[in-house]
Design an enzyme around this catalytic site. Structure first.
Site, short mmCIF file in Angstrom:
data_model
loop_
_atom_site.label_atom_id
_atom_site.label_comp_id
_atom_site.label_asym_id
_atom_site.label_seq_id
_atom_site.Cartn_x
_atom_site.Cartn_y
_atom_site.Cartn_z
N LYS A 1 4.24 4.45 -9.75
CA LYS A 1 3.22 4.03 -9.43
C LYS A 1 2.05 4.36 -10.15
O LYS A 1 1.49 3.21 -9.63
CB LYS A 1 3.34 5.71 -8.19
N GLY B 1 1.68 7.32 -0.85
CA GLY B 1 2.18 7.62 0.52
C GLY B 1 0.67 7.49 1.43
O GLY B 1 -0.02 6.37 1.60
N VAL C 1 2.37 3.63 -3.12
CA VAL C 1 1.66 4.81 -3.83
C VAL C 1 0.66 5.36 -3.12
O VAL C 1 0.28 5.29 -2.66
CB VAL C 1 0.29 3.78 -5.37
N GLU D 1 0.68 -0.93 -0.17
CA GLU D 1 -0.46 0.09 -0.04
C GLU D 1 1.16 2.04 -0.42
O GLU D 1 0.57 1.99 -0.53
CB GLU D 1 -0.56 0.32 1.19
N1 HSE Z 1 9.74 10.43 -3.06
C1 HSE Z 1 8.27 9.77 -3.32
C2 HSE Z 1 6.76 11.45 -3.47
C3 HSE Z 1 8.13 9.72 -1.58
O1 HSE Z 1 7.75 12.42 -4.04
O2 HSE Z 1 6.54 11.22 -3.51
C4 HSE Z 1 6.45 9.01 -1.52
O3 HSE Z 1 6.27 7.76 -2.53
#
Ligand code: HSE
Length: 438
Positions: free
Chosen positions: A207, A136, A134, A131
């Site tokens: 993602k 956060g 994708v 989970e």
């Molecule tokens: N580097 C990623 C972002 C972290 O900035 O969305 C979260 O997947």
């Protein structure tokens, strides 16, 4: 019923690892009430045991030897938070072969090696949960896989990289410099270890690969995603978009069309009145279009220690709840049964249809606009707005921007090539796609 604590082993103790230890400790009672068992973070594998981690490690045994976790029969769940591909793949596969369930936040790993990992997990009868890979803290995997399981999904449009969104927002709201904001995103723990993955769109492509597979029941096709980042977006583009009534957002789009599936990641002008345009800072949002639910938007923090830990811990709870379920009765990793995936055609970028913002510098002389509009007409592209700005003082070159109606990408490419060849057009002709209503 087994009432002993489930022991987990963390691989990596960076931003997300420390967040996971903190959330597990802070909410341990709630988590136990939900999972039905206590969850004990027993071990963590790190490179440097003396490095401060920002979490209470008094009950956690630190090790530099990953086999202390992967080969420990007491560890039931391995939580992979090291990121990257090769080592993560090797460790995750070893954990699976040792019959350990795996929770990972590693989008590169799932997007590029998911098929192999899921197949090994199915053979071993263990779960792999991802989970946190994708968007956060937004539970979008669970939503697509379970909450929307009755739908035919036609389109997924997401702001799925927090770092890019943070940069674009700070540039627009505070006129800040790109590099300066990127550095802050790194300090805040938003960016990837290699931040070019963020700003060149690779992270969002990982993602999107996962979202498309789960939404459409197709394999993970990372190599088929068209990928453009935000590193070429200038403060001027951001201001121009604003003056035309749009915001620039970095989007991941997976769309079912008559020609096949479009998979693309790129900056786009989004009309200000659309909800996606209001998603600012490190926030992410995923808009789903599906036949039964219609249009649904899921919004939340896309990066950072606690929001990502929220997703990691939810996966750990899910795994613990299902420890006693028959493997055949678990939710399939990619939502659809693995022997029932579609293999749709992927639409080449030249064939996609969208609107465009075009920007260049032109000589300030009669006939320039006529030449340019003639080129667009010859390529069957309809122009919806055109603006030529005059800066103060005597200028030999002036900025020109125009918006097109929806056209085929190959038509636009042809027009831009001819436009760039005009003597009156100076320097590079820039285009950014425009995301109109769907
Ligand atoms: N580097 C990623 C972002 C972290 O900035 O969305 C979260 O997947």
């Amino acid at each position: 019923m087994n009432s002993s604590p489930v022991k987990i082993g963390l691989l990596g103790l960076g931003t997300v690892g420390a967040g996971t230890v903190n959330v597990l400790a802070r909410n341990q009672d709630e988590i136990q009430r939900r999972a039905g068992r206590a969850i004990q973070c027993a071990k963590a594998c790190v490179q440097d045991v003396s490095k401060p981690r920002g979490c209470d490690l008094s009950a956690v045994q630190l090790t530099t030897n990953v086999h202390d976790i992967l080969d420990d029969p007491e560890i039931g769940v391995v939580v992979e938070l090291i990121g990257g591909e090769a080592t993560a793949r090797e460790w995750v596969l070893r954990a699976i072969r040792n019959k350990k369930h795996v929770v990972t936040a590693n989008k590169a790993l799932i997007a590029k090696h998911g098929q192999e990992i899921f197949s090994e997990a199915n053979k071993a009868g263990v779960m792999v949960a991802f989970e946190a890979a994708v968007a956060g803290g937004i539970p979008i995997i669970k939503t697509l896989r379970e909450g929307l399981a009755g739908n035919r999904v036609s389109r997924v449009t997401g702001i799925i990289n927090g770092t890019c969104n943070f940069i674009l927002t700070e540039m627009r709201e505070k006129g800040r410099d790109f590099t300066d904001v990127l550095q802050e995103a790194q300090q805040l723990g938003y960016a990837e270890a290699d931040p070019t993955f963020d700003i060149e769109g690779v992270d969002a492509a990982h993602k999107l690969t996962i979202l498309a597979a789960i939404a459409f029941g197709m394999p993970l096709l990372f190599d088929s995603v068209y990928t453009e980042g935000v590193s070429t977006v200038t403060a001027e583009d951001v201001a121009n978009a604003e003056s035309l009534g749009y915001r620039i957002k970095h989007l991941g789009i997976a769309s079912q069309t008559e020609k096949g599936v479009e998979l693309r990641v790129h900056p786009a002008l989004v009309p200000k009145q659309r909800l996606l345009a209001s998603v600012e800072g490190v926030m992410n949002a995923v808009e789903i279009q599906a036949d039964a639910v219609g249009e649904a938007l899921f919004y939340g923090p896309g990066a950072g220690a606690d929001p990502t830990a929220s997703a990691v811990v939810a996966d750990i709870v899910d795994v613990v709840r299902q420890l006693t379920a028959d493997p055949e009765n678990r939710v399939p990793h990619l939502a659809f049964q693995p022997d029932n995936l579609n293999h749709p055609a992927i639409v080449p970028m030249e064939e996609i249809e969208t609107a465009y913002y075009v920007y260049c510098l032109v000589s300030d002389q009669p006939g320039v606009l006529a030449d340019i509009t003639a080129i667009f007409a010859a390529h069957k592209i309809s122009i919806s707005a055109i603006e030529q700005h005059h800066a103060a003082g005597v200028q030999s070159q002036v900025p020109l921007m125009l918006l097109t109606k929806t056209t085929k990408e190959s038509n636009l490419q042809g027009a831009l090539k001819e436009m760039a060849d005009l003597e009156s057009v100076k320097g590079k002709v820039k285009r950014i796609r425009v995301e109109l209503e769907h």
